[in-house]
Design an enzyme around this catalytic site. Structure first.
Site, PDB file in Angstrom:
ATOM      1  N   ASP A 294       0.756  -1.166   0.064  1.00 11.37           N
ATOM      2  CA  ASP A 294      -0.172   0.153   0.035  1.00 11.37           C
ATOM      3  C   ASP A 294       0.865   1.246   0.218  1.00 11.37           C
ATOM      4  O   ASP A 294       1.854   1.255   0.654  1.00 11.37           O
ATOM      5  CB  ASP A 294      -0.937  -0.051   1.491  1.00 11.37           C
ATOM      6  CG  ASP A 294      -1.517  -1.190   1.643  1.00 11.37           C
ATOM      7  OD1 ASP A 294      -1.550  -2.078   0.811  1.00 11.37           O
ATOM      8  OD2 ASP A 294      -2.037  -1.322   2.748  1.00 11.37           O
ATOM      9  N   ARG A 413      -7.177  -1.298  11.838  1.00 15.86           N
ATOM     10  CA  ARG A 413      -6.035  -1.008  11.087  1.00 15.86           C
ATOM     11  C   ARG A 413      -6.234   0.045  10.088  1.00 15.86           C
ATOM     12  O   ARG A 413      -7.393   0.458   9.796  1.00 15.86           O
ATOM     13  CB  ARG A 413      -5.119  -2.080  10.503  1.00 15.86           C
ATOM     14  CG  ARG A 413      -5.950  -2.790   9.257  1.00 15.86           C
ATOM     15  CD  ARG A 413      -5.119  -3.927   8.904  1.00 15.86           C
ATOM     16  NE  ARG A 413      -5.575  -4.711   7.677  1.00 15.86           N
ATOM     17  CZ  ARG A 413      -6.373  -5.806   7.919  1.00 15.86           C
ATOM     18  NH1 ARG A 413      -6.931  -6.011   9.442  1.00 15.86           N
ATOM     19  NH2 ARG A 413      -6.948  -6.442   6.953  1.00 15.86           N
TER      20      ARG A 413
HETATM   21  C1  FRU Z   1      -3.800  -3.838   2.837  1.00 16.26           C
HETATM   22  C2  FRU Z   1      -3.105  -4.333   3.898  1.00 16.26           C
HETATM   23  C3  FRU Z   1      -3.326  -3.351   5.170  1.00 16.26           C
HETATM   24  C4  FRU Z   1      -2.332  -3.368   6.044  1.00 16.26           C
HETATM   25  C5  FRU Z   1      -1.075  -3.516   5.152  1.00 16.26           C
HETATM   26  C6  FRU Z   1      -0.150  -4.462   5.707  1.00 16.26           C
HETATM   27  O1  FRU Z   1      -3.024  -4.347   1.644  1.00 16.26           O
HETATM   28  O2  FRU Z   1      -3.418  -5.617   4.260  1.00 16.26           O
HETATM   29  O3  FRU Z   1      -4.812  -3.328   5.733  1.00 16.26           O
HETATM   30  O4  FRU Z   1      -2.299  -2.378   6.920  1.00 16.26           O
HETATM   31  O5  FRU Z   1      -1.689  -4.190   4.023  1.00 16.26           O
HETATM   32  O6  FRU Z   1       1.028  -4.408   4.921  1.00 16.26           O
END
Ligand code: FRU
Length: 717
Positions: A294, A413
């Protein structure tokens, strides 16, 4: 070498060197082919051929060598079967192998058969729930069997938990393999800035810590290369200049040279060739080394665009989540700088956002300088929301009062924070994954970014599915051509709701709207604090770069808008105008009417990196294809369908008008159409040497095809 057969050629293979203490070995099987070759397959558990790693529904399988292995999880734990080798002569003192999976004697095992009798047996390590799918080295002393004819059978006769067996790399060896080394350490003096660690993609992961005395400064998992690395992963020692540090590794193969090979350097990356790698995206951001997912903390601060991102600096797959960091003056040319956030005692650094705090509500500002404040998830147990801040956009300090939002649910999160002008406070949209799998976005408010109160929740999946799952974004946009505004609440898969926000609760007027029609897009986020008021988005471009020391990337930056359509208010995506800076050569297209057999209006156009802008009128039965470097973008008017590479999506054109913007890079194609209502990002590897483009009609007539084809230059200077 024919991999799956009993192969009596002598192999000096690197991979096997890890299993044999010294000297020569003979491969019995490496399971790299599509079939089991001359092995006999019984039952269903072993599938039709070697597995390429992890099977659906299985925890991640690691520790095998190459791409394939025996994995009897085909059909899950319930399936059973047996795999038997052709006969071979035992002509060395040892048989070595890698084994994992279930630890059930006689049920999930590998046996050595002589005269039909089991003379040796081995099982995987697991008999209780949890455990690990990592294969471990094993060996049999077969010195008493030298000269005998033998077979190997791999048995899955178990149907319950851990009812499967994994095997790879079976060989005959002269000498006993060295036992793995555990808890190994090396002292180093941090007299250079960088520590370079050798990485072999796909090797078994080791745990590494960098320590001073009892303090653990850094910790991570890494696929250390026992011998020749694929690439070197740098670790910044700048904070501990001159200090003596201890490197600790939990486990290494007996003959691994990894710890000796770790070295200090003044350079983090090779100057030669960086950004010129064959599968390096040239229009899209990707990290110098390692994995990204992300985008995080997109913000404009002190005259720069900041792109933070979920980064594994030490491997080309997900893990060790850091916030990597890149800066840009124009959203197009990015410069990657040092890691911004490292995992700490509260957990790995998961996704989040960043804001500028001009009124210094947080108190992190100093001498009239407003702080940049990052709000991120520390994904430990429990996962919480935390703050870090910076005054210069380069040095980041974690708030010593972390966490600022205690755990709400196990999966909570990805905080996205905005300044809400009417209520003069910060609003956080936070994903909360409830235990019963209901996806919810929790809204919270704060006067100062440090203290948060829950406001209201938006339930994402009253009717099931993945709506409002992970990575929310929440922002207001004007509706084009009106004096109206709407709030948009979006989530990782791009789905969104349009509605109203009164400072406390979000009331959707339309929900579960589709945000993109592609395959290579996830977890997008919009920038905070853009000086010109635009709402610019960057998503995670899920386009792999196989075989490279980096993996994945970011989509093109795109400006969002809202328009009124017959169905209601919808989001539009348009590539930002700054991308025009990449245009190198332009060829005009048309205007021309096209039918089957018409001359190619793109004849003579050649480029590796391409931007196409086309518009035309399509009659009812038209099939028209724009092809760039072997990648087709095809519109079938009768089916009302657009196919990008191999990906087909329903595509009704309005008033018979087809508009297309196509960007082609080394690992993906992004298509924007119908004034931005359709956005189709697709991962694709264009034909290596192909440089041409064509426009052709298979059926019907296209009227007034016109536009431009641009050859683009690389964004890497
Ligand atoms: C989305 C995700 C988020 C998390 C991150 C961890 O791709 O699963 O929800 O914060 O990636 O890398």
């Amino acid at each position: 070498m024919r991999a799956n057969q009993v192969d009596m050629t002598v192999a000096f293979g690197l991979a096997l060197a890890a299993l044999c203490a010294q000297g020569m070995e003979k491969v019995i099987a490496q399971f790299e082919g599509d079939t089991y070759g001359e092995w006999t397959v019984g039952g269903t558990a072993f599938g039709a051929g070697p597995a390429k790693g992890t099977l659906p529904g299985q925890m991640q399988v690691s520790g095998f060598v190459g791409k394939g292995l025996v994995n009897s999880f085909a059909g899950g734990d319930r399936a059973t079967g047996k795999l038997t080798s052709p006969p071979f002569t035992v002509d060395r003192n040892f048989i070595t192998f890698l084994i994992g999976g279930g630890g059930w004697k006689e049920k999930t095992c590998m046996n050595l058969l002589v005269d039909g009798q089991v003379v040796r047996t081995a099982v995987g390590p697991n008999v209780v729930p949890g455990g690990s799918e990592a294969l471990e080295p094993g060996s049999w002393d077969v010195s008493d069997l030298v000269g005998k004819k033998a077979r190997i059978e791999i048995v899955d006769d178990a149907t319950g938990g851990w009812g499967h067996i994994n095997v790879d790399q079976i060989a005959l060896c002269d000498a006993a393999p060295l036992p793995p080394k555990r808890d190994v350490t090396r002292e180093i003096t941090a007299d250079k800035r960088w520590l370079l660690m050798p990485v072999k993609n796909g090797a078994k992961k080791s745990k590494v810590e960098v320590r001073t005395g009892a303090d653990v400064l850094r910790f991570f998992d890494i696929e250390l290369a026992d011998a020749e690395p694929d690439w070197w992963a740098p670790l910044d020692l700048g904070a501990w200049r001159g200090k003596t540090l201890t490197l600790w590794v939990n486990r290494l193969a007996g003959d691994s040279k990894a710890l000796e090979n770790i070295r200090l350097s003044d350079e983090n990356f090779p100057k030669e060739g960086l950004y010129r790698e064959p599968l390096r995206p040239q229009l899209h951001f990707s990290p110098r080394r390692g994995w990204n997912n992300d985008p995080n903390g997109l913000v404009f601060f002190n005259g720069e665009y900041h792109l933070f991102f979920q980064h594994n600096p030490y491997g080309v797959n997900w893990g060790n989540m850091h916030w990597g960091h890149a800066v840009s003056k124009d959203l197009v040319h990015w410069q990657e700088v040092d890691e911004a956030l490292y995992p700490d005692a509260l957990g790995p650094m998961f996704s989040g956002s960043a804001v500028v705090d001009p009124a210094n509500t947080s108190g992190f500002g100093k001498d009239g300088k407003p702080p940049l404040v990052m709000i991120y998830t520390a994904a430990g147990n429990p996962a919480t929301q935390c703050l870090a801040y910076s005054l210069d956009g380069r040095i980041f300090t974690k708030y010593d009062g972390n966490p600022v939002v205690k755990n709400i649910t196990g999966g909570n999160r990805d905080p996205k924070v905005i300044w809400h002008v009417p209520s003069r406070r910060w609003i956080m949209a936070l994903y909360v994954g409830r235990g019963d799998k209901r996806h919810t976005v929790q809204l919270l408010a704060s006067p100062n970014l440090r203290e948060w109160a829950e406001l209201s929740a938006v339930e994402g999946d009253r009717d099931g599915g993945h709506y409002l799952y992970e990575c929310p974004d929440f922002f207001e946009l004007p509706v084009a051509g009106t004096s109206e505004k709407r709030w948009v609440l979006s989530a990782a898969n791009g789905q969104y709701a349009v509605g109203a926000f009164d400072g406390t609760a979000f009331k959707p007027e339309a929900e579960r709207l589709r945000g993109h029609w592609g395959t290579a897009y996830y977890a997008a986020q919009t920038f905070s604090d853009l000086p010109d008021g635009r709402r610019v988005l960057i998503g995670w471009l899920q386009a792999p770069s196989p075989g490279m020391p980096f993996n994945q990337g970011m989509t093109l930056p795109q400006e969002l808008g809202l328009v009124k359509t017959a169905e209601g208010i919808r989001l539009t995506h348009a590539p930002v105008k700054e991308l025009e800076a990449l245009r190198e050569r332009t060829q005009k297209v048309g205007p021309a009417d096209l039918t089957a057999g018409s001359a190619n209006p793109l004849a003579g156009f050649e480029a590796e990196l391409v931007e196409l802008r086309l518009a035309c009128d399509v009659l009812a039965d038209v099939v028209v294809t724009a092809e760039v470097r072997g990648v087709p973008v095809r519109y079938d008017a009768a089916k009302q369908e657009l196919t990008v590479a191999k990906h087909a999506v329903p595509w009704p054109v309005k008033d018979g008008k087809l508009g297309l913007i196509v960007y082609l890079d080394r690992t993906c194609v992004e298509v924007f159409s119908q004034d931005g209502l359709f956005y189709v990002p697709v991962a694709v590897l264009p034909e290596g040497a192909a440089r041409g483009a064509s426009l052709s009609v298979e059926k019907g007539t296209v009227l007034g095809m016109s536009g431009e084809a641009h050859a683009l230059r690389s964004c890497w200077r």
